[in-house]
Design an enzyme around this catalytic site. Structure first.
Site, PDB file in Angstrom:
ATOM      1  N   GLY A  70      92.169   7.210  15.802  1.00  0.00           N
ATOM      2  CA  GLY A  70      91.287   8.278  15.326  1.00  0.00           C
ATOM      3  C   GLY A  70      91.695   9.680  15.717  1.00  0.00           C
ATOM      4  N   ASN A 120      93.193  11.912  13.819  1.00  0.00           N
ATOM      5  CA  ASN A 120      92.806  12.827  12.733  1.00  0.00           C
ATOM      6  C   ASN A 120      91.292  13.033  12.711  1.00  0.00           C
ATOM      7  OD1 ASN A 120      94.962  13.981  11.012  1.00  0.00           O
ATOM      8  ND2 ASN A 120      95.622  11.854  10.846  1.00  0.00           N
ATOM      9  N   ARG A 154      93.579   0.124   4.780  1.00  0.00           N
ATOM     10  CA  ARG A 154      93.330  -0.835   3.700  1.00  0.00           C
ATOM     11  C   ARG A 154      93.368  -0.120   2.355  1.00  0.00           C
ATOM     12  NH1 ARG A 154      91.861  -5.907   4.910  1.00  0.00           N
ATOM     13  NH2 ARG A 154      91.365  -6.323   7.087  1.00  0.00           N
ATOM     14  N   HIS A 202      98.650  11.459   4.084  1.00  0.00           N
ATOM     15  CA  HIS A 202      99.798  10.543   4.083  1.00  0.00           C
ATOM     16  C   HIS A 202     100.964  11.207   4.810  1.00  0.00           C
ATOM     17  CE1 HIS A 202     102.422   7.341   2.720  1.00  0.00           C
ATOM     18  NE2 HIS A 202     103.290   8.257   2.351  1.00  0.00           N
ATOM     19  N   GLU A 232      93.598   5.374  -8.430  1.00  0.00           N
ATOM     20  CA  GLU A 232      93.753   3.922  -8.407  1.00  0.00           C
ATOM     21  C   GLU A 232      95.121   3.467  -7.918  1.00  0.00           C
ATOM     22  OE1 GLU A 232      92.585   2.172 -12.126  1.00  0.00           O
ATOM     23  OE2 GLU A 232      90.915   3.553 -12.364  1.00  0.00           O
TER      24      GLU A 232
END
Length: 201
Positions: free
Chosen positions: A12, A14, A91, A109, A142
């Site tokens: 954690g 970030n 996930r 990312h 998506e």
């Protein structure tokens, strides 16, 4: 005060960067809930220490992925969240979940997208031999790390870098980039047009 929910899987850092910038007045928002897919994630302890509602929703305790995501969705909705922040959430969210939160999920990312999506972006950068890497904050669609880009920070890649040393330097920039992106969102300065995100002055 606009409310966000933060999804985490690990230590954690970030999340801590976001909490720190809320505490110092830079970020005009509230973390309404922190949700982890791992009950032992240190991020949950960080949230609890800060007086933020924290919950573990583990995939293995759910009958299906749909059930898992439904519980996350319910927790976010119940907390009044307007935005979902993925801060080291490991996930992949289904298209069904992403579409429920269309343009209301952001992710960070550790690479300069569209290069090196997916896992181990830092290791991919080192292996490929690029001279610069960095981090990207983007809206989630998506695909895998393929949504519209909000902002990026650039980090040079040294000749002797390993995945770990590059990851450490990129992480410093992640802790700057995520609060910057959240501030732009909180102040309604992000306009999405197809693949492009315009930042209003």
């Amino acid at each position: 005060m606009r409310k966000v929910g933060v999804l985490v899987s690990g230590r954690g850092s970030n999340l801590q960067a976001i909490m720190d910038r809320i505490a110092d007045g830079y970020l005009p928002l509230e973390i309404a809930v922190v949700i982890s897919d791992k009950s032992d994630a240190y991020a949950l302890e960080r949230a609890q220490k800060a007086g933020i509602k924290a919950a573990a929703i583990e995939r293995k305790a759910c009958a299906s992925k749909d059930d898992f995501e439904a519980k996350i969705n319910a927790a976010l909705t119940d907390a009044g969240c307007e935005l979902v922040v993925l801060a080291g959430f490991m996930r992949i969210l289904s298209a069904n979940f992403v579409n429920k939160w269309h343009h209301k999920i952001i992710n960070i990312h550790p690479a300069l997208l569209p290069s090196f999506p997916g896992l181990h972006g830092q290791g991919q950068a080192v292996a490929y031999g690029v001279k610069f890497s960095g981090c990207t904050v983007h809206f989630v669609d998506e695909g895998t790390d393929s949504g519209p880009i909000i902002l990026q920070k650039v980090v040079p890649v040294m000749d002797d870098d390993t995945e770990d040393t590059l990851a450490d330097r990129i992480l410093v920039q992640e802790h700057i980039a995520m609060p910057e992106a959240l501030k732009l969102w909180a102040e309604d300065k992000l306009v999405i047009n197809g693949r492009k995100v315009k930042v209003l002055a």
